[in-house]
Design an enzyme around this catalytic site. Sequence first.
Site, PDB file in Angstrom:
ATOM      1  N   ASN A 101      -2.861  -6.031 -16.137  1.00 38.73           N
ATOM      2  CA  ASN A 101      -4.309  -6.138 -15.975  1.00 38.73           C
ATOM      3  C   ASN A 101      -4.860  -6.624 -17.319  1.00 38.73           C
ATOM      4  O   ASN A 101      -5.015  -5.840 -18.248  1.00 38.73           O
ATOM      5  CB  ASN A 101      -4.860  -4.756 -15.601  1.00 38.73           C
ATOM      6  N   LYS A 143      -3.800  -3.757 -19.853  1.00 37.94           N
ATOM      7  CA  LYS A 143      -3.229  -2.527 -19.300  1.00 37.94           C
ATOM      8  C   LYS A 143      -1.976  -2.933 -18.546  1.00 37.94           C
ATOM      9  O   LYS A 143      -1.974  -3.976 -17.890  1.00 37.94           O
ATOM     10  CB  LYS A 143      -4.206  -1.858 -18.332  1.00 37.94           C
ATOM     11  N   ARG A 173      -3.512  -8.233 -11.739  1.00 35.86           N
ATOM     12  CA  ARG A 173      -4.830  -7.920 -11.186  1.00 35.86           C
ATOM     13  C   ARG A 173      -5.738  -9.089 -11.549  1.00 35.86           C
ATOM     14  O   ARG A 173      -5.935  -9.385 -12.727  1.00 35.86           O
ATOM     15  CB  ARG A 173      -5.373  -6.635 -11.794  1.00 35.86           C
ATOM     16  N   HIS A 233     -13.540  -3.776  -6.880  1.00 33.45           N
ATOM     17  CA  HIS A 233     -12.788  -2.522  -6.619  1.00 33.45           C
ATOM     18  C   HIS A 233     -12.053  -2.601  -5.277  1.00 33.45           C
ATOM     19  O   HIS A 233     -11.722  -1.557  -4.700  1.00 33.45           O
ATOM     20  CB  HIS A 233     -13.732  -1.292  -6.543  1.00 33.45           C
ATOM     21  N   ARG A 289     -24.006   0.438 -16.386  1.00 33.17           N
ATOM     22  CA  ARG A 289     -24.683  -0.576 -15.565  1.00 33.17           C
ATOM     23  C   ARG A 289     -25.793   0.068 -14.739  1.00 33.17           C
ATOM     24  O   ARG A 289     -25.628   1.183 -14.230  1.00 33.17           O
ATOM     25  CB  ARG A 289     -23.695  -1.257 -14.612  1.00 33.17           C
ATOM     26  N   GLU A 291      -4.599   1.801  -8.256  1.00 27.77           N
ATOM     27  CA  GLU A 291      -4.638   0.342  -8.045  1.00 27.77           C
ATOM     28  C   GLU A 291      -3.324  -0.311  -8.471  1.00 27.77           C
ATOM     29  O   GLU A 291      -2.875  -1.272  -7.839  1.00 27.77           O
ATOM     30  CB  GLU A 291      -5.805  -0.250  -8.844  1.00 27.77           C
TER      31      GLU A 291
END
Length: 416
Positions: free
Chosen positions: A7, A14, A99, A189, A250, A397
């Site tokens: 990722n 990651k 990802r 997501h 956010r 994930e």
Amino acid sequence: MNILVLNCGSSSLKFQIIDTDSQALVSNGDRCLVKGEVERIGSQSLIQYEVPGLPTTKKSDPIANHKSAIEMVLSWVISKKSGIKQINAYADIHAVGHRIVHGGEHFRKSILIDQQVIEGIEDCVELAPLHNPANIKGIKIVTRILGPKLPQVAVFDTAFHSTMPEQAYLYGLPYEFYRRYKIRRYGFHGTSHRFIAYQYRNLTGLEKFQTNIISLHLGNGCSACAIQAGISIDTSMGFTPLEGLLMGTRSGDVDASILEYLHLKEGMNFNDLDTMLNKRSGLLGISGLTSDMRELLEEESEKQDRRARLAIEIFCRRIARYIGKYFIEMNGEIDAIVFTGGIGENSATIRNRVCAQLACLGITISEKLNRQFINDQKGIISVAESKIDVYVIPTNEELMIARDTYKVINKALSEP
Ligand code: ADP
């Protein structure tokens, strides 16, 4: 099959290596061999490696770019000092799953990466200017280090939501902007919401077409997803991850006219406004303290901080509002609401405060069961009489990306 899951963020990396195969898919026997991350690429980076059963390694080194970060991680992984028995050479990594944040309208499922796929991901750069370029870098660097023959698979954060109908994904803007620039809601997501739907089926023994749930991914980023007959029919994030629920930093939904007003009042330009909405709003903006829910809950209970409480209340109310919206969109046919993500999995208080607002839908959770579910546990937290079940299911994930990678490659290999 040892699958490297990568990722690549704009300044972070990651990774995990997960051993999975067709047997593991059936028995949940997948094994994480290592996981780690490199933060602050481009300056003094923070590096962390975790190998199950061994002490966590943490260090700080200057790392100039993603190439150096990936080279460093891979050479550590194959070295003796990592202690990963199954990986001793690059040849022990059998495939890579990436990802990819944005697949636009083109990518509707995970796919084996070739030149055409890279070009397709490049076409989506305008839609995700911070993320997709880093994702592409990751693919190219892996190809250079591990060789062009190693299969690599792209798993898109947007793909699961590609089943949303036009009525859910179009904004009330002039239609030509959709036609010209593909301005619409995409949702993010997706890999997490898909994993939750899959885990829910595993827990309940239901088939995909019987899966009618609302999945709530509550982490630093937060989104809700209405899943009907196993597919996403609506989700709260939109053209970017900014829309929808209140998040750590956010704002979620706001009236767009505020931006012009702030421009006039404060002289803020587009860049300032974008930073304000994405980095200085949400829990942080309202509380003026922190974006971290755990810290906010402490501030609220220990110091009775008024704005910490307000931030938490707005956070919970917004979630309840989306559940109400999806209840209508799904015609009341919802079997379960599922909490996941750092907050959803760990905070009994937040689950309690959200569910307290759902009594009018006949939803009641058990205090006792709710308190039981923290740290990687999954199961039901509602009482038997509740009209809609409430579950806690930890997301994963990386595991979903590893499994997709395995499946895509095996399909690709078996095709003539
Ligand atoms: P990301 O979205 O970056 O993957 P996570 O899913 O790890 O982040 O979620 C991070 C959020 O989860 C933070 O706000 C953190 O405070 C919150 N969190 C983690 N554990 C708890 C807890 N026990 N109680 C409340 N919030 C928690």
